[in-house]
Enzyme design. Structure first.
Site, PDB file in Angstrom:
ATOM      1  CB  SER A   1     -13.083  -2.303   3.802  1.00  0.00           C
ATOM      2  OG  SER A   1     -12.703  -1.233   4.652  1.00  0.00           O
ATOM      3  CE  LYS A   2     -19.642  -4.933   7.965  1.00  0.00           C
ATOM      4  NZ  LYS A   2     -19.750  -6.304   8.313  1.00  0.00           N
ATOM      5  NE  ARG A   3     -11.610  -1.748  10.869  1.00  0.00           N
ATOM      6  CZ  ARG A   3     -10.300  -1.725  10.711  1.00  0.00           C
ATOM      7  NH1 ARG A   3      -9.692  -2.679  10.046  1.00  0.00           N
ATOM      8  NH2 ARG A   3      -9.581  -0.743  11.209  1.00  0.00           N
TER       9      ARG A   3
ATOM     10  N   GLY B   1     -16.046   2.363   5.669  1.00  0.00           N
ATOM     11  CA  GLY B   1     -17.352   3.020   5.618  1.00  0.00           C
ATOM     12  C   GLY B   1     -17.824   3.369   7.020  1.00  0.00           C
ATOM     13  CD  GLU B   2     -18.627  -1.068  10.317  1.00  0.00           C
ATOM     14  OE1 GLU B   2     -19.413  -1.978  10.014  1.00  0.00           O
ATOM     15  OE2 GLU B   2     -17.520  -1.277  10.899  1.00  0.00           O
TER      16      GLU B   2
END
Ligand code: GLU
Length: 505
Positions: free
Chosen positions: A268-270, A272-273
């Site tokens: 997920s993008k999260r 990745g962050e």
């Protein structure tokens, strides 16, 4: 010589994203596997934009998808911009086709009109919930609901004339065994009674994903549907749709998911962050700006090579492989069904390999695109410096930092390094560096001369080298010292040594 082409045996695959935002690398991997599979046999890779859900459409997403694919070297043979014989390639432009095909299903009794309002369906759901059951629109409930199966022909005709929002549902047969086959996962059986009568045409007259997808795959003569695992639960329904139309089914392959690095859930993008890495191929300039792997300093060849290893392994190769080499090696049959964790280190490893294989001139373009200071630097020199430092880089964005001192004077000096060189005689070494610059015209022999001077004056080679390095680089880092001196030239060496001595460290 006459060349005979057997059209029917050629593979035709499609990548069918919905333009609901930037393309995630999971989607890119799906596109890549489709591409590898098609190109191995000279088949066609088609890009179809599935934009039937206009509410979820995001401006710029289609362009992003095309740009991201092209950045990776993937150019569709047929797409909205490259029309082939089976267009249009945007589903929003194919409504006349869906209207015609849905009529055939209704006429053959495989689909029916349903007039239930949202409120009515919501109350059915509530009723069922009260009894601890889940409402399903299917063989059990359909005759008690408002549709062309439960109502008289006259009533139906009346309602249709009023053309008040109605949907068209698929008539899923009762208690039928559906045997599905997947190239990667093999056979499985599902009883049709577990499925619901999916809406095929929405009240606004546009098709749902399931309907448009099957119709288009058939009409576009797709031979293999290669898509993400998340579509596996739809496979039985799609099999039934093909049967209802009496169409030959394509082969299906559902690719394993790319999982978060810690193993839990889809990448997920999260996550990745959290891990400090992007999950998109290139930057996204939407309302919220997102960084892509391109801006992170990953080469398209590095990303493509890494993505190819998720769920499939190109034999025992530890080499960097180009897109063309991956095409040669790809085997859909050897894709595995288990999801794989995203591994940033492995991606960097591949990227490192591709950086070594890339020409310095090619890398200069990338460096200058990422770094403003590098843009002010002369290309030829930048290319030479790139060749000197690239073996140390895992990403393109590291390159400028690894060579900055070859072009710019140190902005300051690293404390730890200063501590190491602060010894008696530091000023003497510094003066010698300055005078050697004046008295020699052999930059290539600079370090040797300095060492000889050191021996005569009681300074060890280590101390001399560390001092010169700190003066030139700003700290104890960087490539071979003699190479640095030869590259920057004696004038710069002298200037940096003067600046250092004036600091009175
Ligand atoms: N539009 C679907 C998606 O966004 C396509 C799924 C398929 O390939 O069938 O992923």
């Amino acid at each position: 010589m006459i060349k005979i082409i057997f059209i029917n045996t050629l593979r035709r695959v499609r990548f069918a994203p919905s333009p609901t935002g930037p393309l995630h690398i999971g989607g890119l991997r799906t596109a890549l596997f489709n591409y590898l599979f098609a190109k191995k046999t000279g088949g066609s890779f088609i890009l179809r934009i599935e934009d039937t859900d206009r509410k979820r459409e995001v401006a710029g997403a289609e362009k992003y998808i095309v740009d991201a694919l092209n950045w990776c070297g993937i150019f569709p043979d047929e797409s909205p911009g490259t029309e082939g014989a089976f267009g249009p390639y945007r589903q929003s432009e194919r409504n006349h086709i869906y209207s015609k095909e849905i009529r055939r299903l209704v006429e053959s009794g495989h689909a029916y009109y349903a007039f239930d309002s949202e409120e009515e369906l919501a109350s059915c759901r509530k009723e069922c919930e009260k009894r601890g059951e889940t409402f399903i629109y299917n063989y059990e409930s359909r005759l008690a609901l408002k549709n062309s199966l439960s109502m008289s022909k006259g009533e139906v005709a009346g309602l249709l004339k009023k053309s008040k929002g109605h949907v068209i549902r698929f008539l899923v047969p009762k208690n039928k065994n559906i045997k599905t086959v997947d190239v990667i996962r093999g056979e499985s059986n599902i009883n049709s009674s577990l499925l619901d009568d999916k809406v095929l045409m929405k009240a606004d007259g546009t098709p749902t994903y399931h309907f448009a997808n099957v119709v288009d795959d058939h009409l576009m003569k797709i031979t293999h549907v290669i898509r993400g695992e998340e579509w596996l639960p739809s496979l039985a329904l799609h099999f039934l749709l093909y049967d209802a139309f009496g169409w030959k089914r394509p082969s299906f392959a559902h690719l394993p998911l790319i999982l978060n690095p810690n193993g839990k859930g889809k990448l997920s993008k999260r996550s990745g962050e959290k891990g400090g890495f992007p999950v998109f191929p290139i930057g996204w300039e939407g309302e919220t700006k997102l960084t892509g792997f391109k801006e992170y300093g990953i080469l398209p060849a590095g990303l493509v090579n890494y993505l190819a290893t998720i769920g499939w392994s190109p034999k025992e190769s530890s080499e960097a492989l180009s897109l063309a080499e991956l095409v040669e090696m790809f085997q859909l049959k050897s894709v595995v069904s288990a999801g794989a964790n995203f591994d940033l280190e492995k991606l960097k490893w591949y990227n490192h390999k591709h950086i070594q294989e890339a020409s310095n001139e090619f890398l200069v373009d990338k460096i200058q695109a990422l770094d403003i200071s590098a843009q002010k630097t002369e290309r030829k020199q930048l290319a030479e410096a790139t060749g000197m430092v690239k073996e140390r880089a895992n990403t393109v964005s590291e390159l400028w930092g690894l060579m900055e001192y070859l072009f710019l004077d140190p902005k300051g000096y690293d404390e730890k390094s200063l501590k190491k060189i602060k010894k008696d005689g530091l000023d003497k070494i510094c003066s010698e560096i300055i005078s050697l610059c004046e008295n020699t015209n052999d930059p290539g022999g600079f370090i040797d001369s300095l060492k000889i001077w050191g021996e005569k004056n009681g300074f060890g080679a280590g101390q001399i080298m560390m001092t010169a390095r700190t003066i030139l680089v700003g700290g104890l880092k960087g490539i071979d010292l003699q190479k640095i001196i030869s590259f920057v030239g004696l004038e710069v060496v002298s200037k940096r040594a003067v600046t250092f001595s004036e600091m009175n460290i």
